[in-house]
Design a protein around this motif. Structure first.
Motif, mmCIF file in Angstrom:
data_model
loop_
_atom_site.group_PDB
_atom_site.id
_atom_site.type_symbol
_atom_site.label_atom_id
_atom_site.label_comp_id
_atom_site.label_asym_id
_atom_site.label_seq_id
_atom_site.Cartn_x
_atom_site.Cartn_y
_atom_site.Cartn_z
ATOM 1 N N TYR A 86 0.827 -1.199 0.000
ATOM 2 C CA TYR A 86 0.000 0.000 0.000
ATOM 3 C C TYR A 86 0.868 1.258 0.000
ATOM 4 C CZ TYR A 86 -3.747 3.203 1.281
ATOM 5 O OH TYR A 86 -4.647 4.230 1.303
ATOM 6 N N VAL A 87 1.928 1.272 0.795
ATOM 7 C CA VAL A 87 2.838 2.422 0.817
ATOM 8 C C VAL A 87 3.464 2.606 -0.562
ATOM 9 C CG1 VAL A 87 5.050 3.240 1.759
ATOM 10 C CG2 VAL A 87 3.297 2.366 3.293
ATOM 11 N N ALA A 88 3.850 1.505 -1.196
ATOM 12 C CA ALA A 88 4.451 1.607 -2.542
ATOM 13 C C ALA A 88 3.433 2.188 -3.527
ATOM 14 C CB ALA A 88 4.922 0.229 -2.998
ATOM 15 N N GLN A 89 2.153 1.776 -3.440
ATOM 16 C CA GLN A 89 1.122 2.314 -4.330
ATOM 17 C C GLN A 89 0.905 3.806 -4.069
ATOM 18 O OE1 GLN A 89 -2.277 -0.124 -3.549
ATOM 19 N NE2 GLN A 89 -1.683 -1.695 -5.045
ATOM 20 N N ALA A 93 1.483 6.800 -6.680
ATOM 21 C CA ALA A 93 0.410 7.744 -7.004
ATOM 22 C C ALA A 93 0.890 9.183 -6.806
ATOM 23 C CB ALA A 93 -0.813 7.463 -6.135
ATOM 24 N N LEU A 94 1.651 9.435 -5.752
ATOM 25 C CA LEU A 94 2.183 10.779 -5.518
ATOM 26 C C LEU A 94 3.148 11.185 -6.630
ATOM 27 C CD1 LEU A 94 2.805 10.742 -1.643
ATOM 28 C CD2 LEU A 94 1.119 12.109 -2.892
ATOM 29 N N ARG A 95 3.975 10.262 -7.057
ATOM 30 C CA ARG A 95 4.932 10.573 -8.132
ATOM 31 C C ARG A 95 4.202 10.883 -9.442
ATOM 32 N NH1 ARG A 95 7.879 6.002 -5.793
ATOM 33 N NH2 ARG A 95 9.506 6.897 -4.502
ATOM 34 N N GLN A 96 3.130 10.135 -9.740
ATOM 35 C CA GLN A 96 2.363 10.375 -10.964
ATOM 36 C C GLN A 96 1.700 11.740 -10.934
ATOM 37 O OE1 GLN A 96 -0.329 7.076 -11.421
ATOM 38 N NE2 GLN A 96 1.279 5.674 -12.120
ATOM 39 N N VAL A 101 7.745 12.684 -2.956
ATOM 40 C CA VAL A 101 7.444 11.687 -1.905
ATOM 41 C C VAL A 101 8.396 11.924 -0.741
ATOM 42 C CG1 VAL A 101 7.352 9.228 -1.339
ATOM 43 C CG2 VAL A 101 6.696 10.007 -3.619
ATOM 44 N N PRO A 102 7.860 12.167 0.448
ATOM 45 C CA PRO A 102 8.741 12.425 1.586
ATOM 46 C C PRO A 102 9.484 11.154 2.005
ATOM 47 C CG PRO A 102 6.466 12.336 2.318
ATOM 48 C CD PRO A 102 6.441 12.235 0.823
ATOM 49 N N GLU A 103 10.697 11.360 2.468
ATOM 50 C CA GLU A 103 11.487 10.237 2.963
ATOM 51 C C GLU A 103 11.039 9.913 4.393
ATOM 52 O OE1 GLU A 103 13.841 8.296 1.504
ATOM 53 O OE2 GLU A 103 13.268 9.308 -0.348
ATOM 54 N N PRO A 104 11.038 8.650 4.759
ATOM 55 C CA PRO A 104 10.661 8.298 6.137
ATOM 56 C C PRO A 104 11.726 8.747 7.134
ATOM 57 C CG PRO A 104 11.357 6.344 4.926
ATOM 58 C CD PRO A 104 11.340 7.474 3.951
ATOM 59 N N ALA A 105 11.341 8.805 8.368
ATOM 60 C CA ALA A 105 12.287 9.160 9.424
ATOM 61 C C ALA A 105 13.439 8.156 9.422
ATOM 62 C CB ALA A 105 11.578 9.150 10.777
#
Length: 114
Positions: A86-89, A93-96, A101-105
């Motif tokens: 789900y995170v990958a999807q 979607a954000l990239r499209q 896309v924010p980097e995780p902590a």
């Protein structure tokens, strides 16, 4: 010197003290508790069979607990894999949409990226 009445009184007192000491020494005592009352009797076939049955029941209970933990672990693994997909999807979607896309902590990055 001592008179007969004094000697008799001393004999009575010494005799009484000796009888008290003998009674105290020979008083009944409780049996020593070498082994607990619930200790298994391993000297008879019945006692051994009872212990084996109890240990078999404890083993079955432990195996059931372990199996329950393994089932829960597998379910947790499925949930984690689904959340990663789900995170990958969401990232795709954000990239499209042209959004960064924010980097995780830093502490979470190894857990999120797998």
């Amino acid at each position: 010197m001592l008179t007969e009445s004094t000697t008799g009184l001393i004999a009575i007192l010494v005799g009484g003290a000796v009888s008290i000491a003998v009674a105290w020494i020979s008083r009944p005592r409780p049996a020593p508790a070498d082994a607990p009352d619930d200790a298994p009797d391993l000297t008879t076939i019945t006692g051994i069979a009872r212990v084996v049955a109890q240990q078999g029941e404890q083993l079955r209970e432990a195996e059931a607990r372990i199996q329950g933990l393994e089932i829960a672990r597998e379910a947790d693994g499925r949930v984690i894999r689904a959340l990663r997909r789900y995170v990958a999807q969401l990232q795709e979607a954000l990239r499209q949409l042209g959004t960064e896309v924010p980097e995780p902590a830093p502490d979470d990055a190894p857990l999120i990226k797998g």
